[in-house]
Design a protein around this motif. Structure first.
Motif, PDB file in Angstrom:
ATOM      1  N   UNK A  28       0.856  -1.186   0.000  1.00 28.86           N
ATOM      2  CA  UNK A  28       0.000   0.000   0.000  1.00 28.86           C
ATOM      3  C   UNK A  28       0.890   1.234   0.000  1.00 28.86           C
ATOM      4  N   UNK A  50      -0.351   1.733   4.514  1.00 25.57           N
ATOM      5  CA  UNK A  50      -1.069   0.665   5.211  1.00 25.57           C
ATOM      6  C   UNK A  50      -0.174  -0.575   5.198  1.00 25.57           C
ATOM      7  N   UNK A  62      -1.232  -4.016   5.880  1.00 29.45           N
ATOM      8  CA  UNK A  62      -1.798  -5.345   5.642  1.00 29.45           C
ATOM      9  C   UNK A  62      -1.135  -5.987   4.424  1.00 29.45           C
ATOM     10  N   UNK A  67      -2.085  -0.922  -3.501  1.00 32.43           N
ATOM     11  CA  UNK A  67      -2.951  -1.064  -2.315  1.00 32.43           C
ATOM     12  C   UNK A  67      -3.381  -2.522  -2.182  1.00 32.43           C
ATOM     13  N   UNK A  68      -4.664  -2.765  -2.150  1.00 35.76           N
ATOM     14  CA  UNK A  68      -5.128  -4.138  -1.948  1.00 35.76           C
ATOM     15  C   UNK A  68      -5.118  -4.934  -3.251  1.00 35.76           C
ATOM     16  N   UNK A  79      -7.945  -9.516  14.268  1.00 32.40           N
ATOM     17  CA  UNK A  79      -8.364  -8.120  14.302  1.00 32.40           C
ATOM     18  C   UNK A  79      -9.892  -8.117  14.347  1.00 32.40           C
ATOM     19  N   UNK A  96      -6.131   1.392  12.845  1.00 33.29           N
ATOM     20  CA  UNK A  96      -5.493   2.080  11.722  1.00 33.29           C
ATOM     21  C   UNK A  96      -5.321   1.100  10.561  1.00 33.29           C
ATOM     22  N   UNK A  97      -6.471   0.763   9.952  1.00 31.89           N
ATOM     23  CA  UNK A  97      -6.504  -0.173   8.821  1.00 31.89           C
ATOM     24  C   UNK A  97      -7.499   0.395   7.813  1.00 31.89           C
ATOM     25  N   UNK A  98      -7.553  -0.215   6.625  1.00 35.39           N
ATOM     26  CA  UNK A  98      -8.506   0.267   5.626  1.00 35.39           C
ATOM     27  C   UNK A  98      -9.918   0.345   6.218  1.00 35.39           C
ATOM     28  N   UNK A 120     -10.225   3.105   9.057  1.00 39.63           N
ATOM     29  CA  UNK A 120     -10.085   4.519   8.679  1.00 39.63           C
ATOM     30  C   UNK A 120     -11.274   5.062   7.893  1.00 39.63           C
ATOM     31  N   UNK A 138      -5.884   9.027   3.401  1.00 40.23           N
ATOM     32  CA  UNK A 138      -5.194   8.045   2.561  1.00 40.23           C
ATOM     33  C   UNK A 138      -6.115   7.568   1.435  1.00 40.23           C
ATOM     34  N   UNK A 193     -10.097   1.977  -0.495  1.00 43.96           N
ATOM     35  CA  UNK A 193     -10.357   0.785  -1.305  1.00 43.96           C
ATOM     36  C   UNK A 193     -11.625   0.949  -2.146  1.00 43.96           C
TER      37      UNK A 193
END
Lengths: 396, 396
Positions: free
Chosen positions: A37, A46, A48, A364-365, B165, B227-229, B232, B290, B293
């Motif tokens: 990301x 990010x 992940x 990103x993802x 998570x 603090x993840x997609x 946020x 940021x 997605x």
């Protein structure tokens, strides 16, 4: 530009811009694997780790090592991704998770068989570079697991009620055709041959619909058209990607009819998918022109345009079709005017319908180190061949 | 326009435009239920039946019958939807499917607990109109089933790996707060009171984050920021919808502090979500700025703007806050310039960032006969109250 200039441009964009962008920005020096990301400038936003992208990045650096040059830096970069994946990527029965935390703890279960497909590709390509039998073993085990799961790829996560409307999806047979070529060196020849033949038949005679002139994403189990949201949707970029896979198979089989058909379908997909008003290829269209469920239908995605360029370049190389050349030049112009980022390198991924940047991320993802470098490598090589054919012709 | 003119406009849009659109176009005379995939002109383009929309349409016509006028046509229209749903909507343990074919065969399994929420709302509201104890029984059974499932609403379809998570989502506690009011007449008072108190606490003190000034969609199980997609993401329209639920509760509880807080949060969400460049409220924004997605993040959706209008009208009614009035007028203007369709009636649902129509449908999988009529009814009534307060003041 002449053919040689195109080849030079793609080579430079690949080796002097895109690959350094990932080498410099995406290494997770603390936990291994990659941080994908990345914002416009390459800064991580990010942490992940998505298995599709982790695997695809291992594949890319292994492929470069195998195909372009034996640079130790590339092999090391592939290995540092693979080491993380080998350790954390699979559940107890060898299926690949969809995503992990930065540290490697599973976040999303193995509901998505494409994680496994990209893992098999990654380890197959890496094995060619590393000669480490563990990599061959993981590729092979993953491949057999995919075959076992392919009838119900989502397993218990499949939300479709059984029997009411059983759709076949285009994605898996298409990717399997490509995957067996990627890992041919570790499979039985008969198994490769059979997967290829089934794949060609499925893509060209089932999902390609002459009555519509396009490839559908989903068809009924009996092969008929499903007049539903899922049945009507067309993803032109996905079809174009499949068509250059088919062109590669046509070369391998020396099958002119298959080549011609793949070129014709590609041209039809571009006619259908091109946005006459603003340029670029739509992400999705409904075959009957009905409203779509995909709110992002009119956006212009980087990979769609790259796959289209590859299809047109290969179509031109192998058939000399003038329409391929014209489409190629139009696509090249669109991409280098809209997707490339002259300031910070790499390519933008997501443009709005008008071609303006919608999300200025570089990864990103779903966008990672894969479609851009794969396409640049394919285009560079295709143009080397076009140029060499051209010179041979001129010398006659 | 003065207050009375606003009230008149919303009433007319509701009763002379929107409701006739659905009455005329969406009845499935052959199989029962509703056909909700309607193009711009109201022509059916797809026949799948999505439980969210089937239930919401039963609710809308029952609510109109209960609140506006005892028109038999409306009750019959609600009943014809409910009869179809009673027969085909649930699986063996009473959970509601996500979608059915036109004929009523299950298409997608009951993975989505909001189908159940909307079913309970529909049957609760319908029972008030029909006085048929079967409708009360279905509402009640569905409600208890929701409570049982609420800790793991997706059941076996949940793809999150347990423990890594664990996020709490804003949507379910918010909707439960509204649902218990909808079916208050068939529940124990203690259960209603407890759900409301928990709901207010959850929405206002857990998902509302003073450090950001907005409501988050997902937070960690311990209540902290993730603090993840997923952590946020902000959906301003969703927050604004919750805020007018909270304002209604503040009236019910005669809680001025709650009212003030709901108004303040609403104003903050509008400041955060408004697109200064092209007008309208963004669908999604990342709290840290940021990349998102959600590729549709910059689109302007009908329901977001309607919920915002309700929040601002109610905020103005109950607090007289001038900022609410200014936002209200700006939102009204935006909606009536962009979303209403003067030619064929009803409202467009999906605009691009610039406010141009992106999909010209009037209904499909997610847009049906719900947000537009509910909002018009709420606005009509809110303006009747504003006008009547205004007159009372003038007479003093």
């Amino acid at each position: 530009m002449d053919f040689e200039q195109y080849a030079t441009l793609y080579r430079a964009n690949l080796l002097d811009d895109v690959i350094p962008f990932w080498l410099n920005n995406s290494e997770d020096k603390q936990f291994g694997g990659y941080l994908t990301s990345l914002d416009r400038k390459g800064k991580v936003f990010d942490y992940d780790k998505f298995l599709w992208l982790q695997c695809r990045q291992v594949w890319t650096f292994s492929m470069l090592y195998n195909q372009v040059e034996k640079r130790q830096e590339w092999l090391q970069f592939a290995l540092q991704g693979a080491n993380f994946l080998t350790r954390y990527g699979r559940d107890h029965d060898g299926s690949w998770y969809f995503s992990l935390t930065r540290e490697g703890a599973p976040l999303v279960q193995p509901y998505n068989i494409f994680s496994d497909c990209f893992a098999a590709m990654a380890y197959g390509q890496l094995y060619k570079a590393s000669c480490d039998p563990q990599h061959a073993r993981i590729a092979k085990e993953t491949f057999f697991n995919i075959l076992e799961r392919q009838e119900n790829p989502k397993g218990k996560y499949n939300k479709t009620y059984p029997g009411t409307r059983s759709l076949q999806s285009f994605a898996l047979p298409m990717i399997l055709t490509n995957l067996v070529l990627e890992i041919e060196h570790i499979l039985e020849p008969a198994s490769v041959k059979q997967t290829i033949e089934t794949g060609i038949e499925t893509v060209m005679n089932k999902f390609y619909r002459p009555e519509f002139g396009v490839i559908l994403e989903n068809i009924n189990a009996d092969g008929s058209f499903s007049d539903s949201f899922e049945g009507r949707v067309v993803n032109p970029g996905h079809g174009l990607e499949a068509m250059w896979f088919m062109m590669d198979l046509a070369v391998r089989k020396d099958d002119r009819a298959l080549m011609q058909k793949a070129v014709d379908i590609s041209l039809g997909l571009l006619d259908f998918g091109w946005d006459e008003q603003y340029g670029g290829i739509f992400y999705f269209k409904d075959i009957k022109g009905y409203p779509l469920l995909q709110l992002e239908w009119d956006q212009k995605l980087w990979w769609v345009h790259l796959e289209a360029m590859i299809a047109m370049a290969k179509g031109y190389l192998h058939t000399g079709n003038e329409a391929c050349w014209q489409w190629f030049e139009r696509l090249h112009k669109y991409c280098f005017e809209h997707f490339t980022d002259g300031e910070y390198g790499e390519w933008f991924g997501y443009l709005d319908r008008r071609g303006e940047v919608l999300l200025d991320l570089k990864g990103s993802k779903w966008k990672g180190c894969f479609h851009v470098p794969r396409a640049l490598y394919q285009l560079w090589n295709t143009f080397k061949q076009i140029e060499s054919n051209h010179q041979a012709m001129n010398q006659q």
